[in-house]
Write a protein that holds these residues in place. Structure first.
Motif, PDB file in Angstrom:
ATOM      1  N   TRP A 165      10.502 -25.916 -24.715  1.00  0.00           N
ATOM      2  CA  TRP A 165       9.425 -25.856 -23.726  1.00  0.00           C
ATOM      3  C   TRP A 165       8.499 -27.058 -23.819  1.00  0.00           C
ATOM      4  O   TRP A 165       8.038 -27.596 -22.818  1.00  0.00           O
ATOM      5  N   ARG A 271       1.698 -20.977 -23.203  1.00  0.00           N
ATOM      6  CA  ARG A 271       2.167 -20.094 -24.263  1.00  0.00           C
ATOM      7  C   ARG A 271       1.007 -19.684 -25.162  1.00  0.00           C
ATOM      8  O   ARG A 271       0.018 -20.399 -25.315  1.00  0.00           O
ATOM      9  N   LEU A 338       5.474 -15.215 -29.894  1.00  0.00           N
ATOM     10  CA  LEU A 338       5.223 -16.172 -28.816  1.00  0.00           C
ATOM     11  C   LEU A 338       5.391 -15.465 -27.483  1.00  0.00           C
ATOM     12  O   LEU A 338       6.348 -14.700 -27.291  1.00  0.00           O
ATOM     13  N   GLU A 340       4.488 -15.876 -22.959  1.00  0.00           N
ATOM     14  CA  GLU A 340       4.113 -16.745 -21.850  1.00  0.00           C
ATOM     15  C   GLU A 340       2.879 -16.211 -21.152  1.00  0.00           C
ATOM     16  O   GLU A 340       2.717 -14.989 -20.973  1.00  0.00           O
TER      17      GLU A 340
END
Length: 342
Positions: A165, A271, A338, A340
């Motif tokens: 990412w 994130r 993690l 989004e």
């Protein structure tokens, strides 16, 4: 049908468990008095060591025998010398010096808290006037100065996991609240030259954060912001928000409030990274760390908890983030989540 097995707990097992405080106390005294440094040159008797330490012979003799009892020293009855391997980890001049980290594990701050655990159980939270939530609590500066050995492993895991990412982004703005040592954000910055990090924590902590940023060669891309993460203006928007080793100091409701703040500061498509000691539903005996840590949180905070993975998932999805993904390093109790920003 529930199958029962014979208990393996007996009186002697309980006594050994209860005496752990004595072992920890002896280890601390050995480090505090620099016994291991004093003995690095070879065997010596109690009188010689007492003179080197400038302590009474009786005190030295009792401590030396106690250190021998827990296998940190060896003795022939008259002389004492370091047990194999001790010179590598408990002599301050050794590259493998481990004493500063051990001081966290046997911290008197934790001793003070756990010594009042029964009172905390009765109250449902800490009874200490000065505790882990007190602004500029000295323990956090100590921990920022000397991170645990797990920290670089999880920081590298974070940087690795972000690569698909982050690698192609022209700019990577990072917010690290309650940053402590700052190594999670600074490891990302070292890996990705386009990253800029804003570190938020108490002023006494940030003194040590600065040192780590300088050591990793990223200080010119770091902004240090003193203050309470719940109150200080966060600015933004950021591509990556980090909150590490702190949400377990608060109730789930309070943690949710902080995640809402971070959602407001994070760009859609960005994130969030959470590092925490978490429970995962297994039997406590097979995964003891989060449950013992929860006991410390009970004694050391007003509403802290080793929140379950499901709790973090619910908090994230209720506050602007997607389903989190769990990442782990084998043998390390810290877990990385993690998610989004939606």
């Amino acid at each position: 049908m529930t199958q029962t097995t014979a208990s393996t707990i007996d009186e002697f097992t309980l006594l050994h468990m209860a005496q752990a405080v004595r072992r920890a106390g002896v280890l601390c005294a050995g480090m505090d008095l620099a016994v291991f440094d004093t003995m690095a040159d070879g065997p010596a008797d109690a009188e010689t060591i007492a003179a080197r330490l400038d302590v009474p012979v009786r005190g030295a003799r009792v401590l030396l025998r106690a250190l021998a009892a827990i296998d940190l020293l060896k003795t022939d009855g008259e002389r004492f010398w370091l047990a194999p391997g001790v010179d590598r980890v408990l002599v301050r001049s050794s590259p493998g010096w481990f004493g500063d980290i051990l001081r966290h594990a046997v911290s008197r701050y934790e001793w003070d808290a756990l010594g009042r655990l029964s009172d905390a159980v009765r109250r449902g939270g800490t009874v200490l006037d000065t505790n882990a939530e007190t602004p500029d609590y000295p323990f956090w500066a100590d921990l920022a100065r000397t991170p645990t050995p797990h920290t670089p492993l999880v920081a590298d895991l974070l940087a690795d996991t972000l690569e698909p990412w982050a690698a192609g982004r022209e700019r990577l703005d990072v917010l690290d609240v309650a940053c402590g040592h700052g190594l999670y954000g600074y490891t990302v910055a070292r890996r990705y030259p386009q990253a800029r990090v804003r570190s938020v924590d108490w002023p006494g902590v940030l003194e040590h954060s600065r040192g780590h940023a300088e050591r990793l060669g990223v200080l010119d891309r770091v902004e240090l912001t003193p203050g309470d993460m719940f109150d200080v203006p966060l600015g933004g928007p950021y591509d990556l928000s980090l909150i590490t080793n702190v949400l377990h100091h608060f109730s789930a409701e309070r943690a949710g409030e902080m995640l809402r703040r971070l959602a407001e500061a994070t760009r859609p498509g960005g994130r969030i990274g959470i590092v925490a000691v978490t429970a995962d539903g297994r039997d406590p005996a097979s995964d003891p760390v989060p449950h013992l840590f929860a006991a410390l949180m009970l004694a050391w905070t007003h509403e802290g908890e080793s929140h379950a993975l499901e709790t973090y998932r619910d908090l994230l999805t209720a506050n602007g983030f997607g389903e989190p993904r769990l990442h782990e390093v084998g043998g390390v109790p810290l877990r990385l989540l993690l998610a989004e920003r939606l």
